[in-house]
Design a protein around this motif. Structure first.
Motif, PDB file in Angstrom:
ATOM      1  N   LEU A   1       0.840  -1.198   0.000  1.00 40.89           N
ATOM      2  CA  LEU A   1       0.000   0.000   0.000  1.00 40.89           C
ATOM      3  C   LEU A   1       0.876   1.249   0.000  1.00 40.89           C
ATOM      4  O   LEU A   1       1.632   1.478   0.954  1.00 40.89           O
ATOM      5  CB  LEU A   1      -0.913  -0.019   1.233  1.00 40.89           C
ATOM      6  CG  LEU A   1      -1.774   1.210   1.506  1.00 40.89           C
ATOM      7  CD1 LEU A   1      -2.753   1.461   0.365  1.00 40.89           C
ATOM      8  CD2 LEU A   1      -2.530   1.043   2.823  1.00 40.89           C
ATOM      9  N   SER A   2       0.800   2.012  -1.089  1.00 41.56           N
ATOM     10  CA  SER A   2       1.523   3.293  -1.173  1.00 41.56           C
ATOM     11  C   SER A   2       3.013   3.126  -0.917  1.00 41.56           C
ATOM     12  O   SER A   2       3.621   3.847  -0.123  1.00 41.56           O
ATOM     13  CB  SER A   2       0.922   4.314  -0.189  1.00 41.56           C
ATOM     14  OG  SER A   2      -0.435   4.526  -0.468  1.00 41.56           O
ATOM     15  N   SER A   3       3.603   2.166  -1.596  1.00 40.75           N
ATOM     16  CA  SER A   3       5.039   1.912  -1.485  1.00 40.75           C
ATOM     17  C   SER A   3       5.544   1.510  -2.860  1.00 40.75           C
ATOM     18  O   SER A   3       4.786   0.970  -3.673  1.00 40.75           O
ATOM     19  CB  SER A   3       5.315   0.810  -0.465  1.00 40.75           C
ATOM     20  OG  SER A   3       6.702   0.674  -0.221  1.00 40.75           O
ATOM     21  N   GLY A   4       6.826   1.775  -3.118  1.00 43.52           N
ATOM     22  CA  GLY A   4       7.351   1.588  -4.455  1.00 43.52           C
ATOM     23  C   GLY A   4       8.440   0.544  -4.564  1.00 43.52           C
ATOM     24  O   GLY A   4       8.692  -0.224  -3.631  1.00 43.52           O
ATOM     25  N   PRO A   5       9.115   0.529  -5.710  1.00 41.61           N
ATOM     26  CA  PRO A   5      10.076  -0.544  -5.995  1.00 41.61           C
ATOM     27  C   PRO A   5      11.426  -0.393  -5.315  1.00 41.61           C
ATOM     28  O   PRO A   5      12.138  -1.377  -5.133  1.00 41.61           O
ATOM     29  CB  PRO A   5      10.237  -0.458  -7.517  1.00 41.61           C
ATOM     30  CG  PRO A   5       9.960   0.978  -7.838  1.00 41.61           C
ATOM     31  CD  PRO A   5       8.901   1.408  -6.865  1.00 41.61           C
ATOM     32  N   ALA A   6      11.792   0.836  -4.953  1.00 39.90           N
ATOM     33  CA  ALA A   6      13.134   1.067  -4.407  1.00 39.90           C
ATOM     34  C   ALA A   6      13.072   2.287  -3.482  1.00 39.90           C
ATOM     35  O   ALA A   6      12.083   2.469  -2.777  1.00 39.90           O
ATOM     36  CB  ALA A   6      14.135   1.260  -5.545  1.00 39.90           C
ATOM     37  N   ALA A   7      14.117   3.099  -3.477  1.00 36.49           N
ATOM     38  CA  ALA A   7      14.171   4.268  -2.603  1.00 36.49           C
ATOM     39  C   ALA A   7      13.054   5.259  -2.935  1.00 36.49           C
ATOM     40  O   ALA A   7      12.502   5.258  -4.041  1.00 36.49           O
ATOM     41  CB  ALA A   7      15.527   4.947  -2.733  1.00 36.49           C
TER      42      ALA A   7
ATOM     43  N   VAL B   1      -2.444  10.207  -6.281  1.00 31.49           N
ATOM     44  CA  VAL B   1      -1.121  10.832  -6.288  1.00 31.49           C
ATOM     45  C   VAL B   1      -0.384  10.368  -5.037  1.00 31.49           C
ATOM     46  O   VAL B   1      -1.005   9.950  -4.059  1.00 31.49           O
ATOM     47  CB  VAL B   1      -1.191  12.378  -6.306  1.00 31.49           C
ATOM     48  CG1 VAL B   1      -1.823  12.869  -7.582  1.00 31.49           C
ATOM     49  CG2 VAL B   1      -1.930  12.920  -5.093  1.00 31.49           C
ATOM     50  N   ASP B   2       0.934  10.443  -5.085  1.00 30.94           N
ATOM     51  CA  ASP B   2       1.724  10.008  -3.938  1.00 30.94           C
ATOM     52  C   ASP B   2       3.027  10.795  -3.912  1.00 30.94           C
ATOM     53  O   ASP B   2       3.731  10.856  -4.917  1.00 30.94           O
ATOM     54  CB  ASP B   2       2.015   8.503  -4.015  1.00 30.94           C
ATOM     55  CG  ASP B   2       2.494   7.927  -2.693  1.00 30.94           C
ATOM     56  OD1 ASP B   2       3.620   8.256  -2.294  1.00 30.94           O
ATOM     57  OD2 ASP B   2       1.736   7.164  -2.068  1.00 30.94           O
TER      58      ASP B   2
END
Length: 282
Positions: A136-142, A233-234
């Motif tokens: 939830l609301s997190s991505g692939p890397a930094a 959006v995030d």
């Protein structure tokens, strides 16, 4: 920083201590009225706590899922040592594994924001205690470069100021209308939570958000159902980046309308409906 819509637990939920082989963790535990369809473990993000998920508890229990939201080590009401070395990603992932096993696993795992990185690490370490993974609301890397600047500033402040002083500075940087719109009890809670959080946990988590490598291909190889959820959006991980990650993972993708980095707090009913529909299939 997620702001919960309320601090009142629904009748289906209770505050408890989740006892694991790696210590006790503060938790909110919501039970459905009928035999559960499954159990979900909810892991909060950077500067967060179990209260970030309070709006999900009643609708998820009504959908048939036992739902357990936790404070990680050093977060709010879960104790943690004053040592940055205690909050490595591996240590936090092993905490999540212990929590899942204490709940009788396999559980549906959800990680929000920084909690998504920790949840991914737990699944990569051992997928057996899990039935599915929702990021939830997190991505692939930094995190996004603009967010990296803010995280570095916070880490520097935590290294030279006490928690109360850092909070005062952060509040002075908020737009005046933000404080005006926030109920007093929520504002009081946000300050209490900040002051109760171990600063070394925040420093370690912030560094991980700056340094996290891309582990999407590793995760794609894990044979668990996967679900990526975000707002429209995030600020931490741009939504197009999350869209591409979902394709790489062959994951279900859900965008919650009228929400940003915390759909769990901003649009809990819609978020719970999406989660329950995914979990019901697995």
């Amino acid at each position: 920083m997620s702001s919960p819509p309320t601090l009142t637990l629904p009748p289906c939920a209770s505050a408890r201590r989740l006892v694991t082989t790696r210590g006790e963790f503060a938790a909110h535990d919501a039970l459905p009225e009928r035999t559960p369809l499954g159990t979900a473990l909810l892991v909060p993000g950077f500067t967060g706590s179990k209260e970030d998920f309070i709006g999900l508890l009643a609708p998820l229990a009504a959908a048939g899922f036992r739902t357990v939201a936790v404070d990680g080590r050093g977060q709010f009401e879960s104790p943690g040592p004053r040592d940055v070395a205690a909050y490595t990603q591996d240590a936090l992932a092993r905490d999540v594994l212990a929590q899942a096993r204490a709940l009788g696993g396999p559980v549906h795992l959800l990680g929000h924001s920084f909690g998504g990185l920790v949840s991914r690490a737990a699944v990569l370490a051992d997928p057996v205690p899990f039935r599915s993974l929702t990021i939830l609301s997190s991505g692939p890397a930094a995190v996004d470069p603009a967010q990296q600047i803010r995280v570095r500033m916070l880490i520097d402040a935590l290294g030279s100021m006490d928690m109360a002083a850092v909070w005062a500075v952060m509040q002075s940087m908020e737009p005046p209308e933000t404080a005006d719109d926030e109920p007093p009890e929520i504002g009081d809670f946000m300050r209490r939570r900040w002051l109760a959080t171990v600063p070394e946990q925040l420093i370690a988590a912030g560094r991980q958000m700056l340094e996290e490598p891309d582990r999407v291909d590793e995760l794609a190889a894990v044979p668990l159902p996967k679900h990526l959820v975000s707002g429209v959006v995030d600020y931490a991980w741009p939504v197009p980046l999350i869209d591409k990650m979902a394709v790489r993972l062959a994951a279900r993708r859900t965008v919650i309308a009228d929400s940003e980095h915390s759909p769990n707090a901003e649009r809990p009913a819609e978020t719970a409906a999406a989660l329950a529909a995914f979990w019901a299939e697995h």
